[in-house]
Design a protein around this motif. Structure first.
Motif, PDB file in Angstrom:
ATOM      1  N   SER A  22       0.839  -1.191   0.000  1.00  0.00           N
ATOM      2  CA  SER A  22       0.000   0.000   0.000  1.00  0.00           C
ATOM      3  C   SER A  22       0.877   1.245   0.000  1.00  0.00           C
ATOM      4  N   ALA A  23       1.906   1.212   0.836  1.00  0.00           N
ATOM      5  CA  ALA A  23       2.745   2.404   0.985  1.00  0.00           C
ATOM      6  C   ALA A  23       3.548   2.682  -0.284  1.00  0.00           C
ATOM      7  N   ILE A  24       4.143   1.625  -0.851  1.00  0.00           N
ATOM      8  CA  ILE A  24       4.986   1.842  -2.026  1.00  0.00           C
ATOM      9  C   ILE A  24       4.089   2.019  -3.238  1.00  0.00           C
ATOM     10  N   GLY A  25       4.120   3.191  -3.801  1.00  0.00           N
ATOM     11  CA  GLY A  25       3.231   3.408  -4.938  1.00  0.00           C
ATOM     12  C   GLY A  25       3.688   4.586  -5.767  1.00  0.00           C
ATOM     13  N   LEU A  26       2.731   5.193  -6.431  1.00  0.00           N
ATOM     14  CA  LEU A  26       3.068   6.348  -7.255  1.00  0.00           C
ATOM     15  C   LEU A  26       3.696   7.441  -6.397  1.00  0.00           C
ATOM     16  N   GLY A  27       3.318   7.431  -5.106  1.00  0.00           N
ATOM     17  CA  GLY A  27       3.864   8.419  -4.181  1.00  0.00           C
ATOM     18  C   GLY A  27       5.379   8.338  -4.136  1.00  0.00           C
ATOM     19  N   ASN A  28       5.936   7.143  -4.162  1.00  0.00           N
ATOM     20  CA  ASN A  28       7.394   6.990  -4.089  1.00  0.00           C
ATOM     21  C   ASN A  28       8.065   7.222  -5.436  1.00  0.00           C
ATOM     22  N   ILE A  29       7.415   6.748  -6.493  1.00  0.00           N
ATOM     23  CA  ILE A  29       8.133   6.695  -7.774  1.00  0.00           C
ATOM     24  C   ILE A  29       7.795   7.897  -8.655  1.00  0.00           C
ATOM     25  N   TYR A  91      -8.157  10.656  -8.714  1.00  0.00           N
ATOM     26  CA  TYR A  91      -7.085  10.978  -9.673  1.00  0.00           C
ATOM     27  C   TYR A  91      -5.998   9.920  -9.713  1.00  0.00           C
ATOM     28  N   TYR A  92      -5.834   9.177  -8.603  1.00  0.00           N
ATOM     29  CA  TYR A  92      -4.763   8.173  -8.544  1.00  0.00           C
ATOM     30  C   TYR A  92      -4.977   7.104  -9.620  1.00  0.00           C
ATOM     31  N   ILE A  93      -6.262   6.747  -9.814  1.00  0.00           N
ATOM     32  CA  ILE A  93      -6.560   5.717 -10.817  1.00  0.00           C
ATOM     33  C   ILE A  93      -6.149   6.181 -12.210  1.00  0.00           C
ATOM     34  N   PHE A 204       3.518  11.311   4.876  1.00  0.00           N
ATOM     35  CA  PHE A 204       2.254  10.663   5.228  1.00  0.00           C
ATOM     36  C   PHE A 204       1.611  10.023   4.010  1.00  0.00           C
ATOM     37  N   TYR A 205       1.661  10.767   2.903  1.00  0.00           N
ATOM     38  CA  TYR A 205       1.070  10.261   1.655  1.00  0.00           C
ATOM     39  C   TYR A 205       1.764   8.967   1.259  1.00  0.00           C
ATOM     40  N   SER A 206       3.096   9.020   1.342  1.00  0.00           N
ATOM     41  CA  SER A 206       3.862   7.867   0.894  1.00  0.00           C
ATOM     42  C   SER A 206       3.639   6.656   1.795  1.00  0.00           C
ATOM     43  N   LEU A 207       3.475   6.897   3.079  1.00  0.00           N
ATOM     44  CA  LEU A 207       3.265   5.753   3.984  1.00  0.00           C
ATOM     45  C   LEU A 207       1.798   5.325   4.026  1.00  0.00           C
ATOM     46  N   SER A 208       0.951   5.985   3.269  1.00  0.00           N
ATOM     47  CA  SER A 208      -0.510   5.731   3.261  1.00  0.00           C
ATOM     48  C   SER A 208      -1.102   5.876   4.656  1.00  0.00           C
ATOM     49  N   ILE A 209      -0.643   6.903   5.397  1.00  0.00           N
ATOM     50  CA  ILE A 209      -1.212   7.019   6.752  1.00  0.00           C
ATOM     51  C   ILE A 209      -2.104   8.248   6.888  1.00  0.00           C
ATOM     52  N   GLY A 210      -2.840   8.270   7.976  1.00  0.00           N
ATOM     53  CA  GLY A 210      -3.727   9.409   8.234  1.00  0.00           C
ATOM     54  C   GLY A 210      -5.093   9.231   7.596  1.00  0.00           C
ATOM     55  N   MET A 211      -5.294   8.081   6.935  1.00  0.00           N
ATOM     56  CA  MET A 211      -6.573   7.901   6.237  1.00  0.00           C
ATOM     57  C   MET A 211      -7.295   6.625   6.633  1.00  0.00           C
ATOM     58  N   GLY A 212      -6.696   5.895   7.550  1.00  0.00           N
ATOM     59  CA  GLY A 212      -7.399   4.700   8.007  1.00  0.00           C
ATOM     60  C   GLY A 212      -7.166   3.460   7.147  1.00  0.00           C
ATOM     61  N   ILE A 213      -6.191   3.521   6.226  1.00  0.00           N
ATOM     62  CA  ILE A 213      -5.885   2.314   5.449  1.00  0.00           C
ATOM     63  C   ILE A 213      -5.358   1.234   6.392  1.00  0.00           C
ATOM     64  N   LEU A 214      -4.457   1.664   7.274  1.00  0.00           N
ATOM     65  CA  LEU A 214      -3.888   0.693   8.200  1.00  0.00           C
ATOM     66  C   LEU A 214      -4.915   0.260   9.239  1.00  0.00           C
ATOM     67  N   SER A 302      -5.153  -1.350  -1.920  1.00  0.00           N
ATOM     68  CA  SER A 302      -5.279  -1.024  -0.493  1.00  0.00           C
ATOM     69  C   SER A 302      -6.296   0.088  -0.273  1.00  0.00           C
ATOM     70  N   MET A 303      -6.309   1.053  -1.177  1.00  0.00           N
ATOM     71  CA  MET A 303      -7.260   2.160  -1.002  1.00  0.00           C
ATOM     72  C   MET A 303      -8.686   1.650  -1.141  1.00  0.00           C
ATOM     73  N   MET A 304      -8.897   0.815  -2.180  1.00  0.00           N
ATOM     74  CA  MET A 304     -10.259   0.323  -2.380  1.00  0.00           C
ATOM     75  C   MET A 304     -10.660  -0.607  -1.239  1.00  0.00           C
TER      76      MET A 304
HETATM   77  N1  PHE Z   1       1.142   5.528  -0.354  1.00  0.00           N
HETATM   78  C1  PHE Z   1       0.719   5.458  -1.703  1.00  0.00           C
HETATM   79  C2  PHE Z   1       1.843   5.857  -2.612  1.00  0.00           C
HETATM   80  O1  PHE Z   1       2.918   6.129  -2.184  1.00  0.00           O
HETATM   81  C3  PHE Z   1      -0.416   6.344  -2.017  1.00  0.00           C
HETATM   82  C4  PHE Z   1      -1.570   6.168  -1.182  1.00  0.00           C
HETATM   83  C5  PHE Z   1      -2.122   7.274  -0.662  1.00  0.00           C
HETATM   84  C6  PHE Z   1      -2.075   4.918  -0.942  1.00  0.00           C
HETATM   85  C7  PHE Z   1      -3.198   7.149   0.122  1.00  0.00           C
HETATM   86  C8  PHE Z   1      -3.149   4.794  -0.147  1.00  0.00           C
HETATM   87  C9  PHE Z   1      -3.702   5.918   0.377  1.00  0.00           C
HETATM   88  O2  PHE Z   1       1.648   5.921  -3.774  1.00  0.00           O
END
Ligand code: PHE
Length: 413
Positions: A22-29, A91-93, A204-214, A302-304
């Protein structure tokens, strides 16, 4: 809800890989390199690492704790999180769709105008987004163990293999030293309140936190697994990917004389140009976009899943219905972003800069001040690592909430 949780538990490795997926995603790359470029290179990286350690770690633990033990009267934080996730999905999709497009085209040199051309064709963009939604639906319907855990166990290690190949190659590029200097040679003068807020929100975005995913994933976690171990591993994997991708991208950027402050187009417009001038560029290009598409997909799942499990628990829907409802809402959002592109920037800023840090803040306040201290300490780490629990608890209770609040207020004023 109980049944939903009892039926499926992640294995010990499974939860780490799912959280890392979940954490590793477009946010990192995609997002991290251009944020580094726009916010002063090494200065941003340093603040980012501090944020990950001092705020990311406590928020990850707090969220996992809240997910395992319930949010009680603070359920509103989860509602806010699900709202943020749904908005991000809008927008992520689409960006995940671009990754698929570039992956499909990557077998040949990609024309620099290709990005501008296909992103202005709404049907094309919609088709790619729909493909991503369908793949996610398939994984989600397969369930937690067979779907999410299995997908993460394959995709995350594969992602690291691809990254290693790219690092090896980047090391031999002419600009690799300049890239390293840009990333690692500190220039303190570039640190501003805006850079600090951007680094906080990026971490926070990159770790997917603050939104209740974890919160959602912790519901499927074994009760005897320590929160600190899971959190630290997830954070290390996520940060490692961001930094390694940074090393690769800035080596390429400096080898080909590209402006590091290129912005969101950096990965899609600039990198293909660089790949086309490289010796084994086509292969690297294929690997890179495969990496991007896979990373985007695990984050999307993970988001869905967070929205789906919320619907199952809150509205008592069956899994199938929850998945169907989520896909319909998300498709509608994707269409609105395609029709009104201004929504994109509004969605990104509203979530990354405001909702996510606010969510993180709420989780730390809830766990630090409204949950039973002995319980929290016991779940963070086993009794023999009492000092670890104490340190993390201190971060959750005092350091994270106060500093996040200060950064937040400073950044928005
Ligand atoms: N952490 C994800 C990323 O780095 C993005 C993300 C944001 C995932 C919010 C889930 C919730 O791309």
């Amino acid at each position: 809800m109980e049944q939903n949780k009892k039926n499926a538990k992640f294995s010990r490795v499974g939860i780490v890989l799912a959280a890392a997926g979940s954490a590793i995603g477009l946010g990192n790359i995609w997002r991290f390199p251009y944020m580094v470029g726009e916010n002063g290179g090494s200065a941003f990286l340093l603040i980012y690492l501090l944020c990950v350690t001092f705020f990311g770690l406590p928020v990850v633990c707090a969220e996992l704790f809240a997910g395992r033990n319930g949010l009680g009267r603070w359920a509103l934080v989860r509602d806010m999180g699900v709202l943020a996730i749904t908005i991000i999905l809008g927008y992520y999709i689409q960006v995940a769709g671009w990754c698929i497009e570039f992956l499909l085209c990557s077998w040949h040199p990609i024309d620099p105008n290709h990005f501008a051309e296909f992103t202005t064709n709404p049907w094309h963009v919609f088709g790619l987004s729909a493909a991503n939604i369908l793949i996610c639906v398939a994984v989600l319907l397969a369930g937690v163990k067979k779907g999410i855990e299995r997908a993460s166990k394959i995709m995350v290690p594969f992602l690291f293999v691809i990254l290693m190949v790219m690092i090896l190659h980047a090391y031999f590029l002419e600009g690799s030293h300049a890239g390293m200097r840009y990333l690692f040679q500190l220039d303190v003068s570039k640190i501003t309140p805006q850079v600090i807020l951007s680094a906080l929100s990026q971490s926070f975005y990159s770790l997917s936190i603050g939104m209740g995913i974890l919160v959602a994933y912790a519901g499927y976690m074994r009760r005897d697994q320590s929160l600190a171990g899971t959190s630290v591993l997830t954070i290390i994997l996520d940060t490692l990917v961001a930094v390694l991708v940074g090393v690769v991208i800035f080596a390429i950027v400096f080898t080909f004389g590209i402006n590091p402050e290129e912005g969101p187009g950096l990965v899609f417009v600039v990198l293909p140009m660089a790949f086309s001038g490289m010796h084994i560029g086509t292969w690297l290009q294929v690997l890179f976009f495969l990496l991007l598409a896979l990373a985007a997909l695990t984050s999307l799942v993970s988001m869905m899943e967070a929205v789906v499990s919320y619907l199952i628990e809150r509205m008592h829907l069956s899994r199938t219905r929850a998945v169907a409802l989520t896909s319909v809402v998300v498709t509608a959002l994707v269409i609105s972003v395609i029709i009104y592109p201004v929504l994109w920037d509004i969605f990104d800023r509203a979530t990354a800069l405001y909702l996510i840090p606010l969510g993180g803040l709420c989780f730390t306040i809830y766990v630090g001040w409204f949950c039973d201290r002995t319980q929290v300490l016991a779940q963070i780490a086993p009794a023999r690592y009492r000092w670890v629990s104490r340190c993390i608890y201190g971060l959750i209770r005092y350091v994270a909430p106060i500093i996040i609040l200060v950064i937040f207020i400073n950044g928005i004023l």
